[in-house]
Design a protein around this motif. Structure first.
Motif, PDB file in Angstrom:
ATOM      1  N   LEU A  92       0.808  -1.211   0.000  1.00 53.19           N
ATOM      2  CA  LEU A  92       0.000   0.000   0.000  1.00 53.19           C
ATOM      3  C   LEU A  92       0.850   1.273   0.000  1.00 53.19           C
ATOM      4  O   LEU A  92       0.595   2.215  -0.754  1.00 53.19           O
ATOM      5  N   GLU A  93       1.866   1.311   0.840  1.00 48.98           N
ATOM      6  CA  GLU A  93       2.558   2.566   1.133  1.00 48.98           C
ATOM      7  C   GLU A  93       3.183   3.255  -0.081  1.00 48.98           C
ATOM      8  O   GLU A  93       2.920   4.454  -0.315  1.00 48.98           O
ATOM      9  N   PRO A  94       4.021   2.571  -0.885  1.00 45.25           N
ATOM     10  CA  PRO A  94       4.656   3.307  -1.992  1.00 45.25           C
ATOM     11  C   PRO A  94       3.637   3.858  -2.984  1.00 45.25           C
ATOM     12  O   PRO A  94       3.752   4.995  -3.446  1.00 45.25           O
ATOM     13  N   ARG A  95       2.645   3.075  -3.306  1.00 47.91           N
ATOM     14  CA  ARG A  95       1.638   3.521  -4.277  1.00 47.91           C
ATOM     15  C   ARG A  95       0.802   4.664  -3.715  1.00 47.91           C
ATOM     16  O   ARG A  95       0.369   5.551  -4.458  1.00 47.91           O
ATOM     17  N   PHE A  96       0.557   4.634  -2.416  1.00 42.01           N
ATOM     18  CA  PHE A  96      -0.242   5.693  -1.822  1.00 42.01           C
ATOM     19  C   PHE A  96       0.475   7.035  -1.919  1.00 42.01           C
ATOM     20  O   PHE A  96      -0.104   8.046  -2.301  1.00 42.01           O
ATOM     21  N   GLY A  97       1.750   7.048  -1.581  1.00 45.62           N
ATOM     22  CA  GLY A  97       2.514   8.285  -1.685  1.00 45.62           C
ATOM     23  C   GLY A  97       2.550   8.813  -3.107  1.00 45.62           C
ATOM     24  O   GLY A  97       2.423  10.030  -3.340  1.00 45.62           O
ATOM     25  N   THR A  98       2.707   7.919  -4.076  1.00 46.13           N
ATOM     26  CA  THR A  98       2.717   8.318  -5.481  1.00 46.13           C
ATOM     27  C   THR A  98       1.379   8.921  -5.881  1.00 46.13           C
ATOM     28  O   THR A  98       1.326   9.942  -6.588  1.00 46.13           O
ATOM     29  N   MET A  99       0.288   8.313  -5.420  1.00 45.69           N
ATOM     30  CA  MET A  99      -1.043   8.814  -5.747  1.00 45.69           C
ATOM     31  C   MET A  99      -1.263  10.214  -5.194  1.00 45.69           C
ATOM     32  O   MET A  99      -1.785  11.103  -5.875  1.00 45.69           O
ATOM     33  N   VAL A 100      -0.845  10.446  -3.966  1.00 49.86           N
ATOM     34  CA  VAL A 100      -1.049  11.753  -3.342  1.00 49.86           C
ATOM     35  C   VAL A 100      -0.251  12.820  -4.080  1.00 49.86           C
ATOM     36  O   VAL A 100      -0.759  13.922  -4.362  1.00 49.86           O
ATOM     37  N   GLY A 148       1.653  29.931  -9.341  1.00 45.07           N
ATOM     38  CA  GLY A 148       1.672  28.690  -8.589  1.00 45.07           C
ATOM     39  C   GLY A 148       0.537  27.745  -8.903  1.00 45.07           C
ATOM     40  O   GLY A 148       0.447  26.663  -8.315  1.00 45.07           O
ATOM     41  N   LEU A 149      -0.336  28.104  -9.842  1.00 42.68           N
ATOM     42  CA  LEU A 149      -1.484  27.252 -10.153  1.00 42.68           C
ATOM     43  C   LEU A 149      -1.021  25.893 -10.670  1.00 42.68           C
ATOM     44  O   LEU A 149      -0.192  25.804 -11.567  1.00 42.68           O
ATOM     45  N   ARG A 150      -1.564  24.852 -10.075  1.00 37.62           N
ATOM     46  CA  ARG A 150      -1.343  23.482 -10.518  1.00 37.62           C
ATOM     47  C   ARG A 150      -2.691  22.865 -10.834  1.00 37.62           C
ATOM     48  O   ARG A 150      -3.733  23.338 -10.370  1.00 37.62           O
ATOM     49  N   VAL A 151      -2.686  21.785 -11.595  1.00 40.66           N
ATOM     50  CA  VAL A 151      -3.929  21.134 -11.988  1.00 40.66           C
ATOM     51  C   VAL A 151      -4.219  19.984 -11.036  1.00 40.66           C
ATOM     52  O   VAL A 151      -3.437  19.020 -10.959  1.00 40.66           O
ATOM     53  N   PRO A 152      -5.307  20.041 -10.270  1.00 40.74           N
ATOM     54  CA  PRO A 152      -5.668  18.903  -9.426  1.00 40.74           C
ATOM     55  C   PRO A 152      -5.947  17.667 -10.289  1.00 40.74           C
ATOM     56  O   PRO A 152      -6.585  17.766 -11.337  1.00 40.74           O
ATOM     57  N   VAL A 153      -5.447  16.535  -9.855  1.00 41.75           N
ATOM     58  CA  VAL A 153      -5.584  15.282 -10.599  1.00 41.75           C
ATOM     59  C   VAL A 153      -6.455  14.330  -9.786  1.00 41.75           C
ATOM     60  O   VAL A 153      -6.399  14.321  -8.552  1.00 41.75           O
ATOM     61  N   THR A 154      -7.259  13.539 -10.467  1.00 43.20           N
ATOM     62  CA  THR A 154      -8.130  12.578  -9.794  1.00 43.20           C
ATOM     63  C   THR A 154      -7.307  11.477  -9.128  1.00 43.20           C
ATOM     64  O   THR A 154      -6.145  11.253  -9.471  1.00 43.20           O
ATOM     65  N   THR A 155      -7.932  10.767  -8.209  1.00 42.03           N
ATOM     66  CA  THR A 155      -7.210   9.702  -7.501  1.00 42.03           C
ATOM     67  C   THR A 155      -6.757   8.591  -8.431  1.00 42.03           C
ATOM     68  O   THR A 155      -5.716   7.977  -8.208  1.00 42.03           O
ATOM     69  N   THR A 156      -7.553   8.329  -9.469  1.00 39.00           N
ATOM     70  CA  THR A 156      -7.191   7.302 -10.448  1.00 39.00           C
ATOM     71  C   THR A 156      -7.486   7.815 -11.847  1.00 39.00           C
ATOM     72  O   THR A 156      -8.381   8.647 -12.040  1.00 39.00           O
ATOM     73  N   PRO A 157      -6.781   7.304 -12.861  1.00 40.04           N
ATOM     74  CA  PRO A 157      -7.113   7.681 -14.232  1.00 40.04           C
ATOM     75  C   PRO A 157      -8.542   7.298 -14.611  1.00 40.04           C
ATOM     76  O   PRO A 157      -9.184   8.010 -15.388  1.00 40.04           O
ATOM     77  N   PHE A 158      -9.059   6.184 -14.067  1.00 40.07           N
ATOM     78  CA  PHE A 158     -10.427   5.793 -14.419  1.00 40.07           C
ATOM     79  C   PHE A 158     -11.443   6.807 -13.919  1.00 40.07           C
ATOM     80  O   PHE A 158     -12.448   7.059 -14.589  1.00 40.07           O
ATOM     81  N   GLU A 159     -11.198   7.399 -12.769  1.00 42.39           N
ATOM     82  CA  GLU A 159     -12.120   8.432 -12.287  1.00 42.39           C
ATOM     83  C   GLU A 159     -12.152   9.599 -13.274  1.00 42.39           C
ATOM     84  O   GLU A 159     -13.223  10.132 -13.590  1.00 42.39           O
ATOM     85  N   ALA A 160     -10.999  10.002 -13.776  1.00 44.22           N
ATOM     86  CA  ALA A 160     -10.957  11.092 -14.754  1.00 44.22           C
ATOM     87  C   ALA A 160     -11.659  10.699 -16.046  1.00 44.22           C
ATOM     88  O   ALA A 160     -12.389  11.500 -16.637  1.00 44.22           O
ATOM     89  N   LEU A 161     -11.456   9.457 -16.483  1.00 41.35           N
ATOM     90  CA  LEU A 161     -12.058   8.999 -17.729  1.00 41.35           C
ATOM     91  C   LEU A 161     -13.580   8.958 -17.622  1.00 41.35           C
ATOM     92  O   LEU A 161     -14.295   9.453 -18.506  1.00 41.35           O
ATOM     93  N   SER A 162     -14.079   8.395 -16.560  1.00 39.96           N
ATOM     94  CA  SER A 162     -15.537   8.306 -16.401  1.00 39.96           C
ATOM     95  C   SER A 162     -16.148   9.688 -16.181  1.00 39.96           C
ATOM     96  O   SER A 162     -17.262   9.970 -16.649  1.00 39.96           O
ATOM     97  N   TRP A 163     -15.426  10.570 -15.483  1.00 37.92           N
ATOM     98  CA  TRP A 163     -15.906  11.933 -15.283  1.00 37.92           C
ATOM     99  C   TRP A 163     -15.924  12.693 -16.612  1.00 37.92           C
ATOM    100  O   TRP A 163     -16.861  13.455 -16.898  1.00 37.92           O
ATOM    101  N   ALA A 164     -14.920  12.489 -17.447  1.00 41.02           N
ATOM    102  CA  ALA A 164     -14.879  13.167 -18.740  1.00 41.02           C
ATOM    103  C   ALA A 164     -16.041  12.740 -19.622  1.00 41.02           C
ATOM    104  O   ALA A 164     -16.681  13.573 -20.273  1.00 41.02           O
ATOM    105  N   VAL A 165     -16.320  11.455 -19.652  1.00 39.25           N
ATOM    106  CA  VAL A 165     -17.459  10.973 -20.450  1.00 39.25           C
ATOM    107  C   VAL A 165     -18.761  11.532 -19.891  1.00 39.25           C
ATOM    108  O   VAL A 165     -19.641  11.978 -20.634  1.00 39.25           O
ATOM    109  N   THR A 166     -18.878  11.547 -18.572  1.00 41.69           N
ATOM    110  CA  THR A 166     -20.072  12.098 -17.939  1.00 41.69           C
ATOM    111  C   THR A 166     -20.288  13.548 -18.340  1.00 41.69           C
ATOM    112  O   THR A 166     -21.423  13.983 -18.582  1.00 41.69           O
ATOM    113  N   GLY A 167     -19.217  14.313 -18.437  1.00 44.82           N
ATOM    114  CA  GLY A 167     -19.319  15.734 -18.698  1.00 44.82           C
ATOM    115  C   GLY A 167     -19.345  16.133 -20.154  1.00 44.82           C
ATOM    116  O   GLY A 167     -19.390  17.331 -20.456  1.00 44.82           O
TER     117      GLY A 167
END
Length: 300
Positions: free
Chosen positions: A76-84, A116-135
């Motif tokens: 869990l730990e290494p992947r969690f840090g990468t995700m955050v 300093g503006l950065r782009v917030p990224v979803t927790t997973t690529p699938f969340e972004a993909l499903s959100w994009a289709v939804t929108g």
């Protein structure tokens, strides 16, 4: 048995936590995300396990913790840090972008106002993909409402009480009629289910792509799916993978923002927006995010 992990990440000078929190504050009903003060609580699925993510910003540090309802099969730990880090946009080259274009006559004023503006990224690529289709082709408010109904239809809840945004497996278990009842068009419902099933069987290995795939491979594989067009792909590359060079010239809010920036009366067309954005490669999508922010559409 629960499982948890925690990480504390020092933030760069000028980091803007408000941008991250605003992105997750889209749904005022707070079924799967809740923003309180300087903190975010979000329900998600981690390796198919209901999980609750908490992120708090204080004193230049992002403190994140995730609590899973069961033991995951992999570390869990290494992947969690990468995700955050990916969620917070900490690997985005915004400093180089600002240095390059801070005096640019076209966007220098945007950079100065939104340094300093950065782009917030979803927790997973699938969340972004499903959100994009939804929108696709609807306003943000309508997309948020559909997204909420999708989360409710999936019905996956963490023991904390937070509903979890469904992963590909959770969405694939839904029927087309379930999505239609939630308000999705037939075309969107079929696209979402096709994507979920292809992710589930490994035809679209989104998580692996986040680590190894080329942008062109991701683009070509996603464009091969019926119902996924260039705007959807560029949006997913930005929100799901943190790639800053997609040309979002097809985005209505981007073109509206460009019109406001230029102070013109006539609408900006896709061809004009594409040509204008091209000068800012390899940060075209970051420029689009600046236009969203300037037009108060950053949560999209």
């Amino acid at each position: 048995m629960t499982r948890q992990a925690a990480v504390a990440i020092a933030l760069p000078a000028g980091f803007r936590p408000g941008d991250i929190l605003a992105f997750h504050r889209r749904d005022t009903q707070e079924l799967a995300e809740r923003v309180t003060g300087d903190s975010l609580c979000k329900g998600l699925l981690w390796d198919g396990i209901p999980a609750c993510l908490n992120v708090r910003f204080a004193d230049g540090v992002a403190s994140a913790e995730i609590v899973l309802d069961a033991e995951p099969a992999r570390d869990l730990e290494p992947r969690f840090g990468t995700m955050v880090r990916r969620m917070l946009g900490l690997d985005q080259t915004v400093e180089a972008f600002e240095e390059r274009f801070r005096d640019d006559p076209g966007i220098g004023s945007l950079i100065s106002a939104q340094k300093g503006l950065r782009v917030p990224v979803t927790t997973t690529p699938f969340e972004a993909l499903s959100w994009a289709v939804t929108g696709q082709q609807i306003c943000v408010a309508a997309a948020v409402s559909l997204r909420r109904r999708l989360i409710v239809a999936a019905g996956i809840r963490h023991r904390s009480g937070m509903l979890c945004y469904p992963d590909a497996g959770g969405l694939a278990h839904l029927a087309e009629d379930d999505l239609r009842a939630a308000g999705f068009s037939t075309a969107k419902a079929r696209t979402l289910l096709t994507l979920a099933r292809r992710v589930g069987v490994g035809e679209l290995p989104l998580d692996a792509w986040a680590e190894t795939a080329s942008i062109e491979e991701i683009r070509s594989r996603l464009l091969a799916v019926r119902g996924v067009g260039p705007w959807t792909v560029d949006y997913v590359l930005l929100r799901g993978f943190g790639w800053l060079d997609g040309s979002l010239h097809g985005d209505v809010a981007v073109r509206r923002g460009l019109q406001a920036l230029q102070g013109t009366e006539g609408r900006v067309g896709e061809a004009e927006a594409k040509e204008w954005l091209a000068r800012y490669a390899p940060w075209r999508a970051l420029v689009a995010a600046h236009l969203w922010a300037a037009g108060k559409a950053a949560a999209y």
